[in-house]
Design a protein around this motif. Structure first.
Motif, PDB file in Angstrom:
ATOM      1  N   VAL A 106       7.647 -14.326  -4.911  1.00 25.94           N
ATOM      2  CA  VAL A 106       6.621 -13.378  -5.369  1.00 25.94           C
ATOM      3  C   VAL A 106       7.118 -12.632  -6.611  1.00 25.94           C
ATOM      4  O   VAL A 106       6.374 -12.445  -7.578  1.00 25.94           O
ATOM      5  CB  VAL A 106       6.261 -12.375  -4.247  1.00 25.94           C
ATOM      6  CG1 VAL A 106       5.163 -11.433  -4.706  1.00 25.94           C
ATOM      7  CG2 VAL A 106       5.833 -13.108  -2.984  1.00 25.94           C
ATOM      8  N   ALA A 139       6.245   0.707  -5.055  1.00 21.98           N
ATOM      9  CA  ALA A 139       6.821   0.311  -3.760  1.00 21.98           C
ATOM     10  C   ALA A 139       8.092  -0.498  -3.998  1.00 21.98           C
ATOM     11  O   ALA A 139       8.050  -1.629  -4.500  1.00 21.98           O
ATOM     12  CB  ALA A 139       5.858  -0.465  -2.877  1.00 21.98           C
ATOM     13  N   GLY A 141      10.278  -2.120  -2.122  1.00 23.51           N
ATOM     14  CA  GLY A 141      10.704  -2.876  -0.938  1.00 23.51           C
ATOM     15  C   GLY A 141      11.383  -4.165  -1.372  1.00 23.51           C
ATOM     16  O   GLY A 141      11.962  -4.250  -2.461  1.00 23.51           O
ATOM     17  N   ASN A 142      11.289  -5.186  -0.521  1.00 21.41           N
ATOM     18  CA  ASN A 142      11.973  -6.452  -0.810  1.00 21.41           C
ATOM     19  C   ASN A 142      11.528  -7.073  -2.140  1.00 21.41           C
ATOM     20  O   ASN A 142      12.351  -7.504  -2.934  1.00 21.41           O
ATOM     21  CB  ASN A 142      11.717  -7.445   0.330  1.00 21.41           C
ATOM     22  CG  ASN A 142      12.540  -7.104   1.559  1.00 21.41           C
ATOM     23  OD1 ASN A 142      13.763  -7.137   1.529  1.00 21.41           O
ATOM     24  ND2 ASN A 142      11.873  -6.742   2.640  1.00 21.41           N
ATOM     25  N   VAL A 143      10.207  -7.124  -2.353  1.00 23.73           N
ATOM     26  CA  VAL A 143       9.719  -7.740  -3.594  1.00 23.73           C
ATOM     27  C   VAL A 143       9.975  -6.806  -4.780  1.00 23.73           C
ATOM     28  O   VAL A 143      10.485  -7.229  -5.822  1.00 23.73           O
ATOM     29  CB  VAL A 143       8.208  -8.087  -3.511  1.00 23.73           C
ATOM     30  CG1 VAL A 143       7.745  -8.720  -4.810  1.00 23.73           C
ATOM     31  CG2 VAL A 143       7.922  -9.027  -2.345  1.00 23.73           C
ATOM     32  N   ASP A 162       8.450   5.081  -4.616  1.00 33.73           N
ATOM     33  CA  ASP A 162       8.371   4.711  -3.199  1.00 33.73           C
ATOM     34  C   ASP A 162       8.841   5.904  -2.390  1.00 33.73           C
ATOM     35  O   ASP A 162      10.031   6.223  -2.369  1.00 33.73           O
ATOM     36  CB  ASP A 162       9.267   3.496  -2.919  1.00 33.73           C
ATOM     37  CG  ASP A 162       9.037   2.902  -1.531  1.00 33.73           C
ATOM     38  OD1 ASP A 162       8.833   3.682  -0.579  1.00 33.73           O
ATOM     39  OD2 ASP A 162       9.074   1.665  -1.405  1.00 33.73           O
ATOM     40  N   PRO A 163       7.896   6.585  -1.732  1.00 31.83           N
ATOM     41  CA  PRO A 163       8.273   7.812  -1.014  1.00 31.83           C
ATOM     42  C   PRO A 163       9.219   7.565   0.155  1.00 31.83           C
ATOM     43  O   PRO A 163       9.796   8.512   0.684  1.00 31.83           O
ATOM     44  CB  PRO A 163       6.925   8.373  -0.527  1.00 31.83           C
ATOM     45  CG  PRO A 163       5.946   7.278  -0.656  1.00 31.83           C
ATOM     46  CD  PRO A 163       6.459   6.289  -1.649  1.00 31.83           C
ATOM     47  N   PHE A 164       9.378   6.296   0.540  1.00 30.43           N
ATOM     48  CA  PHE A 164      10.204   6.008   1.717  1.00 30.43           C
ATOM     49  C   PHE A 164      11.584   5.451   1.364  1.00 30.43           C
ATOM     50  O   PHE A 164      12.340   5.042   2.238  1.00 30.43           O
ATOM     51  CB  PHE A 164       9.460   5.040   2.652  1.00 30.43           C
ATOM     52  CG  PHE A 164       8.064   5.504   2.967  1.00 30.43           C
ATOM     53  CD1 PHE A 164       7.864   6.562   3.839  1.00 30.43           C
ATOM     54  CD2 PHE A 164       6.958   4.917   2.354  1.00 30.43           C
ATOM     55  CE1 PHE A 164       6.581   7.021   4.115  1.00 30.43           C
ATOM     56  CE2 PHE A 164       5.666   5.371   2.623  1.00 30.43           C
ATOM     57  CZ  PHE A 164       5.475   6.425   3.501  1.00 30.43           C
ATOM     58  N   HIS A 194       3.497  -3.380  -5.282  1.00 24.83           N
ATOM     59  CA  HIS A 194       4.151  -4.012  -4.127  1.00 24.83           C
ATOM     60  C   HIS A 194       3.960  -3.201  -2.856  1.00 24.83           C
ATOM     61  O   HIS A 194       4.787  -3.258  -1.937  1.00 24.83           O
ATOM     62  CB  HIS A 194       5.642  -4.233  -4.446  1.00 24.83           C
ATOM     63  CG  HIS A 194       5.813  -5.025  -5.689  1.00 24.83           C
ATOM     64  ND1 HIS A 194       5.464  -6.368  -5.755  1.00 24.83           N
ATOM     65  CD2 HIS A 194       6.186  -4.674  -6.943  1.00 24.83           C
ATOM     66  CE1 HIS A 194       5.638  -6.786  -6.992  1.00 24.83           C
ATOM     67  NE2 HIS A 194       6.072  -5.790  -7.732  1.00 24.83           N
ATOM     68  N   PRO A 196       2.117  -2.312   0.683  1.00 19.47           N
ATOM     69  CA  PRO A 196       1.370  -3.053   1.702  1.00 19.47           C
ATOM     70  C   PRO A 196      -0.053  -2.490   1.797  1.00 19.47           C
ATOM     71  O   PRO A 196      -0.298  -1.363   1.354  1.00 19.47           O
ATOM     72  CB  PRO A 196       2.152  -2.764   2.989  1.00 19.47           C
ATOM     73  CG  PRO A 196       2.865  -1.476   2.729  1.00 19.47           C
ATOM     74  CD  PRO A 196       3.083  -1.366   1.246  1.00 19.47           C
ATOM     75  N   GLU A 200      -3.695   4.026   4.449  1.00 16.62           N
ATOM     76  CA  GLU A 200      -3.400   4.993   3.388  1.00 16.62           C
ATOM     77  C   GLU A 200      -3.482   4.382   1.982  1.00 16.62           C
ATOM     78  O   GLU A 200      -3.892   5.035   1.031  1.00 16.62           O
ATOM     79  CB  GLU A 200      -1.983   5.498   3.633  1.00 16.62           C
ATOM     80  CG  GLU A 200      -1.503   6.589   2.728  1.00 16.62           C
ATOM     81  CD  GLU A 200      -0.026   6.832   2.998  1.00 16.62           C
ATOM     82  OE1 GLU A 200       0.789   6.484   2.127  1.00 16.62           O
ATOM     83  OE2 GLU A 200       0.290   7.331   4.095  1.00 16.62           O
ATOM     84  N   THR A 222       0.525  -8.392  -7.174  1.00 18.00           N
ATOM     85  CA  THR A 222       0.873  -9.515  -6.292  1.00 18.00           C
ATOM     86  C   THR A 222       0.908  -9.012  -4.852  1.00 18.00           C
ATOM     87  O   THR A 222       1.478  -9.673  -3.981  1.00 18.00           O
ATOM     88  CB  THR A 222       2.257 -10.129  -6.650  1.00 18.00           C
ATOM     89  OG1 THR A 222       3.235  -9.085  -6.594  1.00 18.00           O
ATOM     90  CG2 THR A 222       2.251 -10.785  -8.004  1.00 18.00           C
ATOM     91  N   ARG A 224      -1.919  -6.922  -2.534  1.00 18.71           N
ATOM     92  CA  ARG A 224      -3.137  -7.227  -1.785  1.00 18.71           C
ATOM     93  C   ARG A 224      -4.334  -6.745  -2.584  1.00 18.71           C
ATOM     94  O   ARG A 224      -4.266  -5.717  -3.224  1.00 18.71           O
ATOM     95  CB  ARG A 224      -3.141  -6.498  -0.423  1.00 18.71           C
ATOM     96  CG  ARG A 224      -2.208  -7.087   0.624  1.00 18.71           C
ATOM     97  CD  ARG A 224      -2.758  -8.389   1.184  1.00 18.71           C
ATOM     98  NE  ARG A 224      -1.922  -8.941   2.232  1.00 18.71           N
ATOM     99  CZ  ARG A 224      -0.944  -9.825   2.055  1.00 18.71           C
ATOM    100  NH1 ARG A 224      -0.648 -10.247   0.840  1.00 18.71           N
ATOM    101  NH2 ARG A 224      -0.260 -10.298   3.074  1.00 18.71           N
ATOM    102  N   ASP A 248      -2.702 -11.904  -8.177  1.00 13.63           N
ATOM    103  CA  ASP A 248      -2.512 -13.123  -7.375  1.00 13.63           C
ATOM    104  C   ASP A 248      -3.537 -13.178  -6.246  1.00 13.63           C
ATOM    105  O   ASP A 248      -3.563 -14.136  -5.484  1.00 13.63           O
ATOM    106  CB  ASP A 248      -1.086 -13.124  -6.804  1.00 13.63           C
ATOM    107  CG  ASP A 248      -0.763 -14.434  -6.099  1.00 13.63           C
ATOM    108  OD1 ASP A 248      -1.294 -15.472  -6.537  1.00 13.63           O
ATOM    109  OD2 ASP A 248       0.010 -14.424  -5.122  1.00 13.63           O
ATOM    110  N   GLY A 273       1.707 -16.507  -4.579  1.00 12.23           N
ATOM    111  CA  GLY A 273       2.985 -15.803  -4.730  1.00 12.23           C
ATOM    112  C   GLY A 273       4.106 -16.413  -3.913  1.00 12.23           C
ATOM    113  O   GLY A 273       5.233 -16.584  -4.389  1.00 12.23           O
ATOM    114  N   ALA A 274       3.804 -16.739  -2.671  1.00 13.39           N
ATOM    115  CA  ALA A 274       4.851 -17.246  -1.779  1.00 13.39           C
ATOM    116  C   ALA A 274       4.885 -18.767  -1.747  1.00 13.39           C
ATOM    117  O   ALA A 274       5.627 -19.356  -0.972  1.00 13.39           O
ATOM    118  CB  ALA A 274       4.622 -16.704  -0.374  1.00 13.39           C
TER     119      ALA A 274
END
Ligand code: NAD
Length: 306
Positions: A106, A139, A141-143, A162-164, A194, A196, A200, A222, A224, A248, A273-274
Protein backbone atom coordinates in the motif's frame (compact mmCIF):
# COMPACT_ATOMS: atom_id res chain seq x y z
CA UNK A 1 -10.68 -28.20 13.28
CA UNK A 2 -12.08 -27.23 9.90
CA UNK A 3 -10.62 -24.02 8.51
CA UNK A 4 -12.56 -22.47 5.64
CA UNK A 5 -10.78 -20.13 3.24
CA UNK A 6 -13.61 -18.16 1.61
CA UNK A 7 -12.37 -15.77 -1.04
CA UNK A 8 -14.55 -14.27 -3.72
CA UNK A 9 -11.27 -12.96 -5.14
CA UNK A 10 -8.88 -15.88 -4.50
CA UNK A 11 -5.45 -15.78 -2.93
CA UNK A 12 -2.48 -16.57 -5.18
CA UNK A 13 -1.76 -20.30 -5.44
CA UNK A 14 1.42 -19.86 -3.36
CA UNK A 15 -0.65 -18.39 -0.51
CA UNK A 16 -3.24 -21.19 -0.65
CA UNK A 17 -0.49 -23.83 -0.61
CA UNK A 18 1.19 -22.11 2.33
CA UNK A 19 -2.09 -21.83 4.27
CA UNK A 20 -2.70 -25.54 3.68
CA UNK A 21 0.78 -26.50 4.85
CA UNK A 22 0.57 -24.43 8.04
CA UNK A 23 -2.91 -25.64 8.98
CA UNK A 24 -2.39 -29.29 8.08
CA UNK A 25 0.94 -29.43 9.94
CA UNK A 26 -1.02 -28.43 13.05
CA UNK A 27 -3.59 -31.18 12.40
CA UNK A 28 -6.36 -29.03 10.93
CA UNK A 29 -8.41 -29.56 7.80
CA UNK A 30 -8.64 -26.86 5.12
CA UNK A 31 -11.68 -26.24 2.91
CA UNK A 32 -11.62 -23.81 -0.02
CA UNK A 33 -14.47 -21.69 -1.34
CA UNK A 34 -13.11 -19.53 -4.14
CA UNK A 35 -14.76 -17.22 -6.67
CA UNK A 36 -18.16 -17.84 -5.14
CA UNK A 37 -20.93 -15.94 -6.85
CA UNK A 38 -23.75 -15.97 -4.33
CA UNK A 39 -24.21 -15.32 -0.63
CA UNK A 40 -25.89 -18.73 -0.32
CA UNK A 41 -22.67 -20.52 -1.24
CA UNK A 42 -20.86 -18.77 1.59
CA UNK A 43 -23.70 -19.41 4.04
CA UNK A 44 -23.58 -23.12 3.21
CA UNK A 45 -19.79 -23.35 3.39
CA UNK A 46 -19.48 -21.67 6.81
CA UNK A 47 -22.10 -23.94 8.41
CA UNK A 48 -19.55 -26.47 9.70
CA UNK A 49 -16.39 -24.34 9.76
CA UNK A 50 -14.50 -23.81 13.04
CA UNK A 51 -12.37 -21.03 11.59
CA UNK A 52 -12.73 -18.69 8.64
CA UNK A 53 -10.15 -16.82 6.57
CA UNK A 54 -11.44 -14.08 4.26
CA UNK A 55 -10.04 -11.22 2.21
CA UNK A 56 -12.47 -8.38 1.34
CA UNK A 57 -15.40 -10.82 1.61
CA UNK A 58 -18.38 -9.55 3.59
CA UNK A 59 -18.82 -11.43 6.85
CA UNK A 60 -22.26 -10.12 7.77
CA UNK A 61 -24.54 -10.88 10.71
CA UNK A 62 -26.25 -13.43 8.44
CA UNK A 63 -22.96 -15.22 7.76
CA UNK A 64 -22.12 -15.27 11.47
CA UNK A 65 -25.59 -16.59 12.33
CA UNK A 66 -25.12 -19.40 9.80
CA UNK A 67 -21.68 -20.34 11.14
CA UNK A 68 -22.80 -22.44 14.08
CA UNK A 69 -19.35 -23.85 14.91
CA UNK A 70 -17.26 -20.79 14.15
CA UNK A 71 -14.76 -19.73 16.81
CA UNK A 72 -12.49 -17.40 14.89
CA UNK A 73 -12.59 -15.30 11.72
CA UNK A 74 -9.46 -13.70 10.33
CA UNK A 75 -9.46 -10.96 7.72
CA UNK A 76 -6.25 -11.45 5.76
CA UNK A 77 -5.48 -7.75 5.51
CA UNK A 78 -5.48 -4.59 7.59
CA UNK A 79 -8.97 -3.05 7.33
CA UNK A 80 -11.71 -5.16 8.94
CA UNK A 81 -14.79 -3.05 8.22
CA UNK A 82 -16.10 -5.99 6.13
CA UNK A 83 -16.65 -8.03 9.31
CA UNK A 84 -19.75 -7.63 11.51
CA UNK A 85 -17.77 -7.29 14.73
CA UNK A 86 -20.78 -6.97 17.04
CA UNK A 87 -22.25 -10.18 15.63
CA UNK A 88 -18.91 -11.95 16.27
CA UNK A 89 -18.84 -10.70 19.86
CA UNK A 90 -22.46 -11.70 20.39
CA UNK A 91 -21.62 -15.27 19.29
CA UNK A 92 -18.35 -15.44 21.23
CA UNK A 93 -16.33 -15.48 18.00
CA UNK A 94 -12.88 -13.90 17.90
CA UNK A 95 -12.31 -11.59 14.93
CA UNK A 96 -8.76 -10.71 13.88
CA UNK A 97 -6.93 -8.88 11.12
CA UNK A 98 -3.33 -9.39 9.99
CA UNK A 99 -1.84 -5.94 10.51
CA UNK A 100 1.32 -4.97 8.72
CA UNK A 101 1.34 -7.79 6.19
CA UNK A 102 0.30 -5.73 3.18
CA UNK A 103 1.55 -2.36 4.39
CA UNK A 104 4.54 -2.14 2.11
CA UNK A 105 2.40 -2.79 -0.97
CA UNK A 106 0.00 0.00 0.00
CA UNK A 107 2.83 2.38 0.87
CA UNK A 108 4.49 1.84 -2.50
CA UNK A 109 1.18 2.60 -4.23
CA UNK A 110 0.75 5.83 -2.24
CA UNK A 111 4.20 6.99 -3.37
CA UNK A 112 3.46 5.97 -6.97
CA UNK A 113 0.23 7.97 -6.84
CA UNK A 114 2.03 11.12 -5.75
CA UNK A 115 4.43 10.81 -8.67
CA UNK A 116 1.64 9.97 -11.12
CA UNK A 117 -0.32 13.09 -10.18
CA UNK A 118 2.83 15.25 -10.22
CA UNK A 119 3.60 14.10 -13.77
CA UNK A 120 0.21 14.86 -15.35
CA UNK A 121 -1.04 11.27 -15.12
CA UNK A 122 1.89 10.25 -17.36
CA UNK A 123 0.75 12.42 -20.26
CA UNK A 124 2.90 15.00 -22.06
CA UNK A 125 3.50 18.36 -20.44
CA UNK A 126 5.59 19.87 -17.68
CA UNK A 127 5.10 18.18 -14.35
CA UNK A 128 6.71 18.68 -10.97
CA UNK A 129 8.94 16.67 -8.68
CA UNK A 130 8.01 15.32 -5.29
CA UNK A 131 11.52 15.79 -3.92
CA UNK A 132 11.60 18.90 -1.72
CA UNK A 133 7.81 18.91 -1.27
CA UNK A 134 6.01 18.60 2.05
CA UNK A 135 4.01 15.46 2.79
CA UNK A 136 1.49 15.12 5.62
CA UNK A 137 0.72 11.60 6.80
CA UNK A 138 -2.71 11.33 8.38
CA UNK A 139 -2.41 8.32 10.73
CA UNK A 140 1.03 7.03 11.58
CA UNK A 141 0.26 3.29 11.65
CA UNK A 142 1.83 0.44 9.69
CA UNK A 143 1.21 1.98 6.26
CA UNK A 144 1.74 5.60 7.30
CA UNK A 145 5.17 4.83 8.78
CA UNK A 146 6.31 3.09 5.59
CA UNK A 147 5.07 5.93 3.38
CA UNK A 148 6.98 8.36 5.61
CA UNK A 149 10.24 6.39 5.29
CA UNK A 150 9.94 6.07 1.50
CA UNK A 151 9.00 9.73 1.07
CA UNK A 152 11.98 10.82 3.16
CA UNK A 153 14.26 8.67 1.02
CA UNK A 154 12.86 10.51 -2.02
CA UNK A 155 13.73 13.87 -0.50
CA UNK A 156 10.34 14.91 0.86
CA UNK A 157 9.80 16.72 4.15
CA UNK A 158 7.43 14.61 6.23
CA UNK A 159 4.90 15.61 8.90
CA UNK A 160 2.42 13.25 10.55
CA UNK A 161 -0.75 13.51 12.59
CA UNK A 162 -1.88 10.62 14.79
CA UNK A 163 -3.34 11.29 18.22
CA UNK A 164 -2.56 7.73 19.30
CA UNK A 165 1.15 7.68 18.46
CA UNK A 166 3.65 9.51 20.72
CA UNK A 167 5.27 12.53 19.07
CA UNK A 168 8.61 11.16 20.26
CA UNK A 169 8.20 8.06 18.06
CA UNK A 170 7.69 10.30 15.00
CA UNK A 171 10.71 12.44 15.86
CA UNK A 172 12.86 9.30 16.19
CA UNK A 173 11.90 8.51 12.58
CA UNK A 174 12.82 12.02 11.42
CA UNK A 175 9.14 12.93 11.00
CA UNK A 176 7.72 16.19 12.37
CA UNK A 177 4.63 15.62 14.54
CA UNK A 178 1.75 17.97 13.64
CA UNK A 179 -0.10 19.56 16.55
CA UNK A 180 -3.41 19.54 14.71
CA UNK A 181 -4.75 18.01 11.54
CA UNK A 182 -5.75 21.48 10.30
CA UNK A 183 -2.17 22.73 10.68
CA UNK A 184 -0.92 19.71 8.74
CA UNK A 185 -3.26 20.30 5.78
CA UNK A 186 -2.31 23.99 5.71
CA UNK A 187 1.39 23.20 5.49
CA UNK A 188 1.57 20.25 3.10
CA UNK A 189 1.67 19.89 -0.69
CA UNK A 190 0.50 16.28 -0.36
CA UNK A 191 -1.65 14.61 2.29
CA UNK A 192 -1.63 10.82 2.39
CA UNK A 193 -4.57 9.27 4.23
CA UNK A 194 -4.03 6.19 6.39
CA UNK A 195 -6.87 6.46 8.89
CA UNK A 196 -9.17 3.49 9.38
CA UNK A 197 -12.90 3.92 8.64
CA UNK A 198 -14.45 4.29 12.10
CA UNK A 199 -17.58 6.10 13.29
CA UNK A 200 -15.26 8.98 14.18
CA UNK A 201 -13.36 9.16 10.88
CA UNK A 202 -16.23 8.51 8.42
CA UNK A 203 -16.88 11.60 6.29
CA UNK A 204 -14.26 13.51 8.27
CA UNK A 205 -12.19 14.69 5.28
CA UNK A 206 -14.07 17.50 3.64
CA UNK A 207 -14.14 21.09 2.49
CA UNK A 208 -12.67 22.69 5.59
CA UNK A 209 -9.49 20.60 5.55
CA UNK A 210 -9.03 20.52 1.76
CA UNK A 211 -9.43 24.24 1.32
CA UNK A 212 -6.56 24.80 3.76
CA UNK A 213 -4.08 23.08 1.43
CA UNK A 214 -1.51 25.23 -0.38
CA UNK A 215 -1.68 25.92 -4.13
CA UNK A 216 -1.52 22.66 -6.15
CA UNK A 217 -2.26 20.52 -3.07
CA UNK A 218 -2.96 16.84 -3.67
CA UNK A 219 -4.92 14.44 -1.45
CA UNK A 220 -3.85 10.80 -1.73
CA UNK A 221 -6.31 8.23 -0.43
CA UNK A 222 -5.25 4.61 -0.07
CA UNK A 223 -7.33 4.24 3.11
CA UNK A 224 -11.09 4.02 2.60
CA UNK A 225 -13.62 5.97 0.52
CA UNK A 226 -15.88 6.26 3.58
CA UNK A 227 -13.52 8.70 5.29
CA UNK A 228 -14.19 11.27 2.55
CA UNK A 229 -17.19 13.58 2.52
CA UNK A 230 -17.73 13.28 -1.23
CA UNK A 231 -20.04 16.26 -1.66
CA UNK A 232 -17.50 18.47 0.10
CA UNK A 233 -14.61 16.99 -1.89
CA UNK A 234 -16.45 17.92 -5.07
CA UNK A 235 -17.06 21.45 -3.79
CA UNK A 236 -13.41 21.86 -2.82
CA UNK A 237 -12.26 20.68 -6.26
CA UNK A 238 -14.75 23.06 -7.90
CA UNK A 239 -13.81 26.11 -5.85
CA UNK A 240 -10.07 25.43 -5.94
CA UNK A 241 -9.13 24.60 -9.50
CA UNK A 242 -5.58 23.77 -8.42
CA UNK A 243 -6.42 20.92 -6.00
CA UNK A 244 -6.00 17.25 -6.95
CA UNK A 245 -7.40 13.98 -5.62
CA UNK A 246 -6.02 10.51 -6.23
CA UNK A 247 -7.52 7.40 -4.70
CA UNK A 248 -7.29 3.63 -4.60
CA UNK A 249 -10.95 3.41 -3.59
CA UNK A 250 -13.18 5.06 -6.17
CA UNK A 251 -15.73 7.50 -4.81
CA UNK A 252 -19.40 6.70 -5.29
CA UNK A 253 -19.49 9.79 -7.52
CA UNK A 254 -16.17 8.95 -9.25
CA UNK A 255 -17.58 9.06 -12.80
CA UNK A 256 -18.84 12.57 -12.13
CA UNK A 257 -15.51 13.61 -10.60
CA UNK A 258 -13.62 12.23 -13.60
CA UNK A 259 -15.85 14.08 -16.01
CA UNK A 260 -15.74 17.38 -14.14
CA UNK A 261 -12.10 17.47 -13.12
CA UNK A 262 -10.23 15.45 -15.76
CA UNK A 263 -6.58 14.86 -14.89
CA UNK A 264 -6.94 16.53 -11.50
CA UNK A 265 -8.54 13.32 -10.22
CA UNK A 266 -7.63 9.69 -10.62
CA UNK A 267 -9.04 6.48 -9.15
CA UNK A 268 -7.62 3.01 -9.67
CA UNK A 269 -10.21 0.93 -11.56
CA UNK A 270 -10.34 -1.52 -8.63
CA UNK A 271 -8.78 -1.32 -5.16
CA UNK A 272 -5.24 -2.55 -5.72
CA UNK A 273 -3.18 -1.29 -2.78
CA UNK A 274 -2.60 -4.73 -1.35
CA UNK A 275 -2.58 -6.49 -4.72
CA UNK A 276 1.00 -7.66 -4.89
CA UNK A 277 2.18 -11.23 -4.92
CA UNK A 278 4.17 -10.54 -1.76
CA UNK A 279 1.30 -9.01 0.23
CA UNK A 280 -1.10 -11.68 -0.89
CA UNK A 281 1.13 -14.45 0.43
CA UNK A 282 2.18 -12.61 3.61
CA UNK A 283 -1.39 -11.88 4.70
CA UNK A 284 -2.67 -15.38 3.93
CA UNK A 285 0.14 -17.10 5.81
CA UNK A 286 -0.20 -14.74 8.76
CA UNK A 287 -3.93 -15.53 8.95
CA UNK A 288 -3.19 -19.27 8.98
CA UNK A 289 -0.51 -18.90 11.70
CA UNK A 290 -2.82 -16.78 13.85
CA UNK A 291 -5.55 -19.44 13.65
CA UNK A 292 -3.13 -22.24 14.49
CA UNK A 293 -1.85 -20.25 17.50
CA UNK A 294 -5.39 -19.43 18.58
CA UNK A 295 -6.37 -23.11 18.70
CA UNK A 296 -3.03 -24.22 20.21
CA UNK A 297 -2.55 -21.56 22.89
CA UNK A 298 -5.61 -19.31 22.91
CA UNK A 299 -3.49 -16.44 21.54
CA UNK A 300 -5.70 -13.45 20.64
CA UNK A 301 -2.95 -10.95 19.89
CA UNK A 302 -4.59 -9.45 16.81
CA UNK A 303 -8.18 -9.58 18.07
CA UNK A 304 -10.21 -6.59 16.84
CA UNK A 305 -13.61 -7.18 18.47
CA UNK A 306 -14.55 -6.96 22.14
P1 NAD B 1 -2.91 0.53 11.35
O1 NAD B 1 -3.97 -0.03 12.24
O2 NAD B 1 -1.53 0.01 11.44
O3 NAD B 1 -2.82 2.11 11.60
C1 NAD B 1 -3.94 2.92 11.71
C2 NAD B 1 -3.50 4.18 12.45
O4 NAD B 1 -4.60 5.07 12.45
C3 NAD B 1 -3.11 3.96 13.91
O5 NAD B 1 -1.79 4.43 14.13
C4 NAD B 1 -4.11 4.82 14.68
O6 NAD B 1 -3.53 5.42 15.81
C5 NAD B 1 -4.49 5.84 13.64
N1 NAD B 1 -5.74 6.55 13.82
C6 NAD B 1 -6.94 6.03 14.21
N2 NAD B 1 -7.85 7.03 14.24
C7 NAD B 1 -7.21 8.17 13.85
C8 NAD B 1 -7.61 9.52 13.70
N3 NAD B 1 -8.87 9.91 13.94
N4 NAD B 1 -6.68 10.44 13.27
C9 NAD B 1 -5.41 10.07 13.02
N5 NAD B 1 -4.98 8.80 13.18
C10 NAD B 1 -5.86 7.87 13.58
O7 NAD B 1 -3.49 0.42 9.89
P2 NAD B 1 -2.64 0.39 8.53
O8 NAD B 1 -2.17 -0.99 8.26
O9 NAD B 1 -1.65 1.49 8.55
O10 NAD B 1 -3.78 0.70 7.47
C11 NAD B 1 -4.43 1.97 7.46
C12 NAD B 1 -5.70 1.87 6.66
O11 NAD B 1 -5.36 1.66 5.29
C13 NAD B 1 -6.57 0.64 7.02
O12 NAD B 1 -7.44 0.88 8.07
C14 NAD B 1 -7.32 0.36 5.74
O13 NAD B 1 -8.52 1.09 5.80
C15 NAD B 1 -6.42 0.95 4.65
N6 NAD B 1 -5.83 -0.09 3.81
C16 NAD B 1 -6.08 -0.04 2.48
C17 NAD B 1 -5.54 -0.99 1.62
C18 NAD B 1 -5.74 -0.90 0.15
O14 NAD B 1 -5.75 -1.93 -0.51
N7 NAD B 1 -5.84 0.29 -0.40
C19 NAD B 1 -4.78 -2.04 2.15
C20 NAD B 1 -4.51 -2.05 3.51
C21 NAD B 1 -5.04 -1.06 4.33
Amino acid sequence: MKILVATEKPFAAAAVNGIREICQAAGHEVALLEKYSSKEQLLEAVADADALIVRSDKVTQEVIDAAKRLKIVVRAGAGYDNIALDACTEHGITAMNTPGQNSNAVAELAVAMMIYMSRNCFTPGTGSEISGKRLGIQAYGNVGRLVAAKAKALGMEVTAFDPFVPAEKMREDGVTPAETVEEMYAGCNFISLHIPATPETRGSIGYDLLSRMPQGGCLVNTARKEVINEAELEKALTDRTDLKYVTDIAADCQAELNEKFGKRVFATPKKMGAETAEANVNAGLAAARQIVDFFATGCTRFKVNK
